[in-house]
Design an enzyme around this catalytic site. Sequence first.
Site, short mmCIF file in Angstrom:
data_model
loop_
_atom_site.label_atom_id
_atom_site.label_comp_id
_atom_site.label_asym_id
_atom_site.label_seq_id
_atom_site.Cartn_x
_atom_site.Cartn_y
_atom_site.Cartn_z
N HIS A 55 -7.44 4.24 -0.92
CA HIS A 55 -8.90 4.16 -1.06
C HIS A 55 -9.50 3.52 0.18
O HIS A 55 -8.78 3.11 1.08
CB HIS A 55 -9.30 3.45 -2.35
CG HIS A 55 -8.94 1.99 -2.45
ND1 HIS A 55 -7.64 1.54 -2.47
CD2 HIS A 55 -9.71 0.88 -2.55
CE1 HIS A 55 -7.63 0.23 -2.58
NE2 HIS A 55 -8.87 -0.21 -2.63
N HIS A 57 -11.28 0.74 0.87
CA HIS A 57 -11.53 -0.68 1.13
C HIS A 57 -10.85 -1.15 2.42
O HIS A 57 -9.76 -0.70 2.77
CB HIS A 57 -11.06 -1.53 -0.06
CG HIS A 57 -12.01 -1.48 -1.22
ND1 HIS A 57 -11.64 -1.80 -2.51
CD2 HIS A 57 -13.33 -1.16 -1.27
CE1 HIS A 57 -12.69 -1.66 -3.31
NE2 HIS A 57 -13.72 -1.27 -2.59
N ASP A 59 -9.23 -3.74 3.28
CA ASP A 59 -7.87 -4.29 3.24
C ASP A 59 -6.83 -3.20 2.96
O ASP A 59 -5.66 -3.50 2.69
CB ASP A 59 -7.77 -5.43 2.20
CG ASP A 59 -8.05 -4.98 0.79
OD1 ASP A 59 -8.96 -4.15 0.58
OD2 ASP A 59 -7.36 -5.45 -0.14
N HIS A 60 -7.25 -1.94 3.05
CA HIS A 60 -6.32 -0.81 2.90
C HIS A 60 -6.38 0.15 4.09
O HIS A 60 -5.42 0.86 4.35
CB HIS A 60 -6.58 -0.06 1.59
CG HIS A 60 -6.39 -0.95 0.39
ND1 HIS A 60 -5.29 -0.85 -0.43
CD2 HIS A 60 -7.12 -1.99 -0.07
CE1 HIS A 60 -5.37 -1.80 -1.36
NE2 HIS A 60 -6.47 -2.50 -1.17
N HIS A 113 -11.39 1.88 -9.75
CA HIS A 113 -11.58 0.76 -8.80
C HIS A 113 -12.61 1.20 -7.75
O HIS A 113 -13.56 0.49 -7.47
CB HIS A 113 -10.23 0.42 -8.17
CG HIS A 113 -10.28 -0.63 -7.12
ND1 HIS A 113 -10.57 -1.95 -7.39
CD2 HIS A 113 -10.06 -0.57 -5.77
CE1 HIS A 113 -10.52 -2.65 -6.25
NE2 HIS A 113 -10.22 -1.84 -5.27
N ASP A 132 -4.93 -0.12 -5.60
CA ASP A 132 -5.55 -1.14 -6.46
C ASP A 132 -5.90 -0.57 -7.83
O ASP A 132 -6.85 -1.03 -8.47
CB ASP A 132 -6.82 -1.69 -5.80
CG ASP A 132 -6.53 -2.53 -4.56
OD1 ASP A 132 -5.35 -2.77 -4.25
OD2 ASP A 132 -7.51 -2.93 -3.90
N HIS A 170 -1.09 -5.28 -3.91
CA HIS A 170 -1.35 -6.73 -3.84
C HIS A 170 -0.32 -7.53 -4.64
O HIS A 170 0.16 -7.06 -5.68
CB HIS A 170 -2.74 -7.07 -4.40
CG HIS A 170 -3.87 -6.61 -3.54
ND1 HIS A 170 -4.35 -7.34 -2.48
CD2 HIS A 170 -4.62 -5.48 -3.58
CE1 HIS A 170 -5.36 -6.70 -1.91
NE2 HIS A 170 -5.54 -5.55 -2.56
FE FE Z 1 -7.18 -4.19 -2.15
ZN ZN Z 2 -9.49 -2.26 -3.18
#
Ligand code: FE
Ligand code: ZN
Length: 256
Positions: A55, A57, A59-60, A113, A132, A170
């Site tokens: 996805h 985001h 942090d990905h 998400h 996530d 995570h």
């Molecule tokens: Fe994440």
């Molecule tokens: Zn995420």
Amino acid sequence: MLEILQIPVLEDNYVYLLHEPGSGATAAVDPAVAGPVLEALDARGWRLGHVLNTHHHGDHVGGNLELKAATGCTIVGAAGDRHRIPGIDVALKDGEEFRLGSASARMLDVPGHTSGHVAFWFEDDAALFCGDTLFALGCGRLFEGSAEQMWRSLERLRALPAETKVFCAHEYTQANARFAVTIEPGNVALRERVERVEALRREGAATVPSILSEELATNPFLRPESPEIRARLGLPGVPEVEVFAEIRRRKDVFRG
Ligand code: FE
Ligand code: ZN
């Protein structure tokens, strides 16, 4: 058979490097940052061919463009998120196949998400990269989707073979465990798992990947049919999605 390398980055993210030794094909799943990925590739003499994003985001996808510049890799993501995956080259639709040498994954749409969240399922390797959506003992927050959407996505993942290894993005397991025991305190398998999780974290060891069968037995978000959970939440006889939605609401405000 895939070799899977788990790289902890940032506070609690995992980046995965997948390597198919027969062909040398290598992919990185959800590279939050590029540096540690490049170091790991270097140390093994692997050449990055692909980035797989679950996805959009930060942090990905944070390492996407730097990895592409450094390696010339191709970036693969969901067709629906074509406009917001940095550097995307290959946009896959639900059910389409991604080949990594002799290994292959099916891309599954699992929104909730985010609206364009996907998972990569390597059936022959019994490995699921679910970002996530599903966590060890938890599930992702509903940032862009509804509880109905997320529940349909989790039902899809729940139906995969029970021996599937769940590579989530995570290390949230300990906090998830603290919440899970408030929802189903009488679940002996959950209690035992929480002890194992705590022991692993005391040693600084990863609790990920987990096995889908243990998620089915202990993850409250996959267990809305549990009589204990239903009794505790005061929701006997309602559809599973309503029980799921209530567990998700409680987790959102839980301060463990
Ligand atoms: Fe994440
Ligand atoms: Zn995420």
